[in-house]
Design a protein around this motif. Sequence first.
Motif: not given
Length: 182
Positions: A1-5, A20-30, A88-94, A117-122
């Motif tokens: 989750m982005p911390c600020a603009a 480049g290694g992520y090739d699963r069908p689901g989208t990962l968030t944060n 903490q990557v906001p979106l990883l889908s491909g 610890g914010t990086t691990w907040s999810e």
Amino acid sequence: MPCAAASFSDWSYESRVTFGGYDRPGTLTNLPALVMLSSNRIAGFSYDQFGSPADGADLRFAASNGTDELNYEIELWDTNGTSLVWVQVPLLSGTSDFIRAYWGKAGAGAPPYTTNGTTWSEGYLGVWHLNDTSGPAADSTSNNHPGTVTGAAPAASGQVARAYQFDGNGDFVRAEVTNGGS
């Protein structure tokens, strides 16, 4: 989750970071993803380019739009080799997804999110990198659940950085719940 603009126009260096290694069908968030920094991994990269090369305090990451600043934690800063940073990557889908890294701003201090610890907040109850060589295993989350290592010996290296060697014979890490957490 982005911390600020944020604006990174005052940073001297920028690089795309791909996954480049992520090739699963689901989208990962944060998702906290490991980013490895070195001249072998990023063309033109040098620790001498940092405003604070000793600790990387001027390092920043942003989403692909270049303005949404991302939480990160430096696990290992090694100016003679490869530094390990959990972002903490906001979106990883491909394999075409990316984030941006920025560095090279003199006088920039490390943001609080790099150590709070914010990086691990999810939903992470605890994250133990196990790179401690003695004492309790530090918890990288804000939950403050140190781990007690029993029966395992510190090893020189592991999959990511330093580690403990578990031989499967009574070795374990016991997480101590503190502050009334579970």
